[in-house]
Design a protein around this motif. Structure first.
Motif, mmCIF file in Angstrom:
data_model
loop_
_atom_site.group_PDB
_atom_site.id
_atom_site.type_symbol
_atom_site.label_atom_id
_atom_site.label_comp_id
_atom_site.label_asym_id
_atom_site.label_seq_id
_atom_site.Cartn_x
_atom_site.Cartn_y
_atom_site.Cartn_z
ATOM 1 N N ASP A 169 0.834 -1.112 0.039
ATOM 2 C CA ASP A 169 0.004 -0.064 0.070
ATOM 3 C C ASP A 169 0.827 1.144 -0.028
ATOM 4 N N ILE A 170 1.968 1.088 0.902
ATOM 5 C CA ILE A 170 2.643 2.364 0.889
ATOM 6 C C ILE A 170 4.388 1.698 0.416
ATOM 7 N N ASN A 202 1.593 2.663 -10.258
ATOM 8 C CA ASN A 202 1.415 1.377 -9.384
ATOM 9 C C ASN A 202 0.368 1.722 -7.898
ATOM 10 N N SER A 203 -0.409 2.742 -8.145
ATOM 11 C CA SER A 203 -1.425 3.040 -7.116
ATOM 12 C C SER A 203 -0.807 2.813 -5.555
ATOM 13 N N MET A 204 0.155 3.287 -5.333
ATOM 14 C CA MET A 204 0.887 3.212 -3.990
ATOM 15 C C MET A 204 1.336 4.642 -3.495
ATOM 16 N N VAL A 205 1.025 4.803 -2.288
ATOM 17 C CA VAL A 205 1.698 5.807 -1.343
ATOM 18 C C VAL A 205 3.226 5.746 -1.290
ATOM 19 N N SER A 253 -6.171 2.841 2.455
ATOM 20 C CA SER A 253 -7.134 2.020 1.814
ATOM 21 C C SER A 253 -7.361 2.317 0.290
ATOM 22 N N GLN A 254 -7.265 3.629 0.120
ATOM 23 C CA GLN A 254 -7.622 4.037 -1.222
ATOM 24 C C GLN A 254 -6.427 3.612 -2.265
ATOM 25 N N ALA A 255 -5.328 3.181 -1.697
ATOM 26 C CA ALA A 255 -4.551 2.581 -2.912
ATOM 27 C C ALA A 255 -4.863 1.128 -3.194
ATOM 28 N N ARG A 256 -5.610 0.759 -2.665
ATOM 29 C CA ARG A 256 -6.217 -0.635 -2.918
ATOM 30 C C ARG A 256 -7.679 -0.307 -3.826
ATOM 31 N N ARG A 257 -8.366 0.456 -3.249
ATOM 32 C CA ARG A 257 -9.654 0.772 -3.672
ATOM 33 C C ARG A 257 -9.667 1.200 -5.200
ATOM 34 N N GLN A 285 5.505 -14.111 -4.693
ATOM 35 C CA GLN A 285 4.232 -14.474 -4.940
ATOM 36 C C GLN A 285 3.232 -13.199 -5.139
ATOM 37 N N PRO A 286 2.488 -13.027 -6.053
ATOM 38 C CA PRO A 286 1.648 -11.860 -6.189
ATOM 39 C C PRO A 286 0.483 -11.934 -5.142
ATOM 40 N N ASN A 287 0.091 -10.803 -4.856
ATOM 41 C CA ASN A 287 -0.818 -10.707 -3.756
ATOM 42 C C ASN A 287 -1.523 -9.242 -3.692
ATOM 43 N N TRP A 288 -2.015 -8.769 -4.748
ATOM 44 C CA TRP A 288 -2.286 -7.393 -5.313
ATOM 45 C C TRP A 288 -3.813 -7.560 -5.243
ATOM 46 N N TYR A 289 -4.434 -8.804 -5.292
ATOM 47 C CA TYR A 289 -5.990 -8.831 -5.216
ATOM 48 C C TYR A 289 -6.711 -8.626 -4.020
#
Length: 289
Positions: A169-170, A202-205, A253-257, A285-289
Motif C-alpha cells: 500500500d505504501i 502502481n497506485s501506491m503511496v 485503503s484508497q491505494a487498493r480501492r 508471489q503476487p498478492n495484489w487482489y
C-alpha cells in the motif's frame, strides 16, 4: 490486524555527520519524539542516517556497521518505537558476518518487523557493500502492507512493480539523493518525478526521506516528498538545503480501492502477462487482489 487506515506519515529530513554515529542517533531520536508527539504513526528517516554516507575505507565502514540483533542503533530505535507507539523505517549500515549492506530497518511498537537491503548500488557504494540479497519483501504492519526501497532502487520500475504486485500500500524510501547532471532548474528533481510516476503507475503511496548538507565534498539535494497513490505530492518537496519535517495524512485503503482508473482500465489487471512474466522472473508471489 487492521488493513485499512488513515494514518499520519512523516519524513524527517536532516543532516547526519559522517562517523558521528552516537550524535546522529540521538538527533534521530529527538526528531522521532517530536513527530510522534505531533501524531505521526509512521516515520521515515534518511539512508545510512546513523553512520553518514561518504565512506573512505572498509575499516571505517566496519567500524560504523552493526548487525540487526545486537546493534546499538537498532536497540535505540526499537525502544523509541515502543515508547512512542510508532513505526519507523530508517537507513543504517548493516553488518552480517563479514558482509556489509546498505540497509533499512522496519520497526514497529512491538519490535523489529524486518530488514531491506539495497538492491542497486550507486557509484562507490560497490567498494563497501554487497548487493542486497533479500529481494523486495513486503512487510505487514498494523495499518497496511509496506515496502521499502533505498535511493537508486527508485530508478528501476521493476522494483516498484514487484512491491505493488505483492500488495504494498505504501513504499518508504530512505535516500541520499545527489544532484543529477543536466537537471533543469524549473522542473522538479528527477528523484521526485520518479516517485510521482511510480506512485501513479502502481497506485501506491510513496514516502521518500532524503538528507541535506555536504559530506566529504558530496552535496545532497534534500526535497523529501510524500506522494499519494494518484501520484501527486501531499507533503513537500522539502527544502533543498535545510533540515525539514514534512507530514501528511493519507488513506492507505484508497491505494487498493482506486486501482481502477475508469470503467475499462486497472493498472495491474491490464498488464500483458501473455507477453511477459507476471512476476518479472522473481520467485515472489503476487498478492495484489
Amino acid at each position: 490486524m487492521a488493513q485499512e487506515a488513515t494514518i499520519q506519515i512523516s519524513c524527517a529530513q536532516f543532516e547526519p555527520r559522517i562517523g558521528e554515529k552516537n550524535a546522529n542517533v540521538e538527533h534521530s531520536l529527538a526528531l522521532i519524539e517530536t513527530l510522534a508527539k505531533d501524531g505521526s504513526q509512521l516515520i521515515v528517516l534518511p539512508e545510512l542516517c546513523n553512520s553518514g554516507y561518504v565512506l573512505e575505507s572498509r575499516e571505517e565502514a566496519y567500524d560504523l556497521a552493526e548487525d540487526v540483533a545486537t546493534g546499538e542503533t537498532i536497540d535505540a530505535w526499537t525502544k523509541a518505537a515502543a515508547d512512542r507507539n510508532v513505526t519507523l523505517v530508517a537507513g543504517f549500515l548493516e553488518r552480517d558476518g563479514v558482509k556489509l549492506y546498505n540497509s533499512a530497518i522496519v520497526i514497529g511498537p512491538d519490535g523489529v518487523i524486518g530488514t531491506y537491503r539495497k538492491t542497486h548500488l550507486w557509484a562507490a557504494e560497490a567498494l563497501f557493500f554487497e548487493r542486497g540479497d533479500l529481494g523486495f519483501p513486503v512487510f505487514h504492519t498494523r495499518f497496511g502492507r509496506l515496502g521499502v526501497l533505498i535511493c537508486y532502487d527508485g530508478w528501476f520500475p521493476e522494483a516498484w512493480r514487484l512491491l505493488a504486485l505483492q500488495g504494498a500500500d505504501i513504499v518508504c524510501v530512505p535516500t541520499n539523493w545527489v544532484p543529477m547532471e543536466n537537471q533543469p532548474g524549473h522542473l522538479p528533481a528527477m528523484a521526485n518525478i520518479l516517485c510521482m510516476g511510480a506512485a501513479h503507475s502502481n497506485s501506491m503511496v510513496v514516502a521518500a526521506c532524503d538528507r541535506v548538507g555536504t559530506e566529504r565534498d558530496q552535496p545532497f539535494i534534500g526535497q523529501s516528498v510524500i506522494v499519494d497513490h494518484n501520484g501527486w505530492p501531499v507533503a513537500g518537496p522539502a527544502s533543498k538545503s535545510e533540515p525539514e519535517l514534512i507530514t501528511a495524512r493519507v488513506d492507505l485503503s484508497q491505494a487498493r480501492r482506486q486501482r481502477n482508473w475508469n470503467a475499462f482500465n486497472q493498472v495491474v489487471r491490464d498488464r500483458r502477462t501473455d507477453l511477459y512474466g507476471e512476476m518479472l522472473g522473481t520467485t515472489a508471489q503476487p498478492n495484489w487482489y
